[in-house]
Design a protein around this motif. Structure first.
Motif, PDB file in Angstrom:
ATOM      1  N   ARG A  50       0.890  -0.979  -0.165  1.00  0.00           N
ATOM      2  CA  ARG A  50       0.536  -0.351  -0.107  1.00  0.00           C
ATOM      3  C   ARG A  50       0.341   1.428  -0.246  1.00  0.00           C
ATOM      4  O   ARG A  50       2.396   1.605   0.898  1.00  0.00           O
ATOM      5  N   THR A  52       0.923   5.898  -1.599  1.00  0.00           N
ATOM      6  CA  THR A  52       0.325   6.955  -2.297  1.00  0.00           C
ATOM      7  C   THR A  52       1.689   8.395  -3.047  1.00  0.00           C
ATOM      8  O   THR A  52       2.628   8.305  -2.336  1.00  0.00           O
ATOM      9  N   HIS A  54       1.905  10.925  -4.527  1.00  0.00           N
ATOM     10  CA  HIS A  54       1.183  12.617  -4.196  1.00  0.00           C
ATOM     11  C   HIS A  54       2.214  14.130  -5.318  1.00  0.00           C
ATOM     12  O   HIS A  54       3.329  14.238  -4.565  1.00  0.00           O
ATOM     13  N   THR A  59      -2.969  12.506  -6.996  1.00  0.00           N
ATOM     14  CA  THR A  59      -2.555  12.067  -5.685  1.00  0.00           C
ATOM     15  C   THR A  59      -3.054  10.357  -6.104  1.00  0.00           C
ATOM     16  O   THR A  59      -3.949  10.228  -6.547  1.00  0.00           O
ATOM     17  N   THR A  61      -3.345   6.469  -5.249  1.00  0.00           N
ATOM     18  CA  THR A  61      -3.677   5.748  -4.484  1.00  0.00           C
ATOM     19  C   THR A  61      -3.446   3.930  -4.948  1.00  0.00           C
ATOM     20  O   THR A  61      -3.740   3.496  -5.295  1.00  0.00           O
ATOM     21  N   TYR A  62      -2.596   3.195  -3.775  1.00  0.00           N
ATOM     22  CA  TYR A  62      -2.781   2.544  -4.402  1.00  0.00           C
ATOM     23  C   TYR A  62      -2.600   1.077  -3.243  1.00  0.00           C
ATOM     24  O   TYR A  62      -1.442   1.426  -2.632  1.00  0.00           O
ATOM     25  N   GLN A  63      -3.385  -0.462  -2.986  1.00  0.00           N
ATOM     26  CA  GLN A  63      -2.889  -1.425  -2.669  1.00  0.00           C
ATOM     27  C   GLN A  63      -2.423  -2.683  -3.456  1.00  0.00           C
ATOM     28  O   GLN A  63      -3.772  -3.085  -4.659  1.00  0.00           O
TER      29      GLN A  63
END
Length: 203
Positions: A50, A52, A54, A59, A61-63
């Protein structure tokens, strides 16, 4: 005769110099010229990660599954193999449009509409090895992930920051993010000299 000599000696060199200045300003160099082109010597698959990315213009976001492409200068390719989200601020980009990729790369005349939020199903991120947001993790040695990442990289790596089979290392604070968002790709170029948002159309 003297006018011809003046044109040859003064005017033409000035025109050539002006052309190269224009090329530099309109197409800023994104790679670190002090680091020679590098081979990717190692691919490293990480456990589910997980993180980020930015900036003031986006922005991310990833998992999910991550594979790093590592050179002698350090990791410079981040391959994201699962779904993630990116929020963008289209009005903050200095340049936007559609890139047509065929035998070369051309800027289209279209003026596309960009959304504020995208879900991507895969992405390749090019970074400087000193980027503080390169995801850490334990190497799992997962051959399936490595094969998927290398296949995706081969499909997309020729678009930018490459020197034949080698890669050029982005300057510090430069990121290039190429995301699959369905039938097309979304490309972000984030640098001090150029902040661009493009749809990519393969002709």
């Amino acid at each position: 005769m003297k006018k011809a000599i003046i044109i040859l000696v003064i005017v033409i060199p000035l025109l050539i110099l002006g052309y190269f200045i224009w090329k530099t300003v309109s197409h800023p160099v994104l790679y670190d010229g002090d680091i020679p082109s590098q081979e990717i010597t190692q691919w490293q698959s990480l456990e589910k990660t997980r993180f980020t990315l930015h900036a003031d213009i986006y922005t991310l976001t990833y998992q999910g599954d991550v594979v790093l492409g590592i050179t002698g200068a350090g990791p410079t390719v981040i391959v994201l193999l699962d779904d993630g989200n990116i929020t963008v601020h289209p009005d903050r980009f200095e340049q936007s449009g559609i890139l047509h990729i065929g035998n070369g790369v051309e800027m289209g005349d279209e003026e596309p509409v960009f959304d504020d939020l995208y879900t991507f199903n895969n992405a390749i991120v090019r970074v400087n090895p000193r980027d503080r947001d390169i995801p850490p993790g334990t190497n799992t040695g997962n051959d399936t992930l490595l094969n998927s990442a290398q296949s995706m990289y081969r499909q997309k790596h020729s678009r930018y920051l490459v020197d034949n089979d080698k890669v050029r290392i982005p300057k510090e604070h430069v990121r290039v993010i190429d995301m699959g968002i369905g039938e097309k790709d979304l490309l972000i170029i984030d640098s001090d000299m150029q902040k661009s948002l493009f749809y990519i159309q393969t002709d």
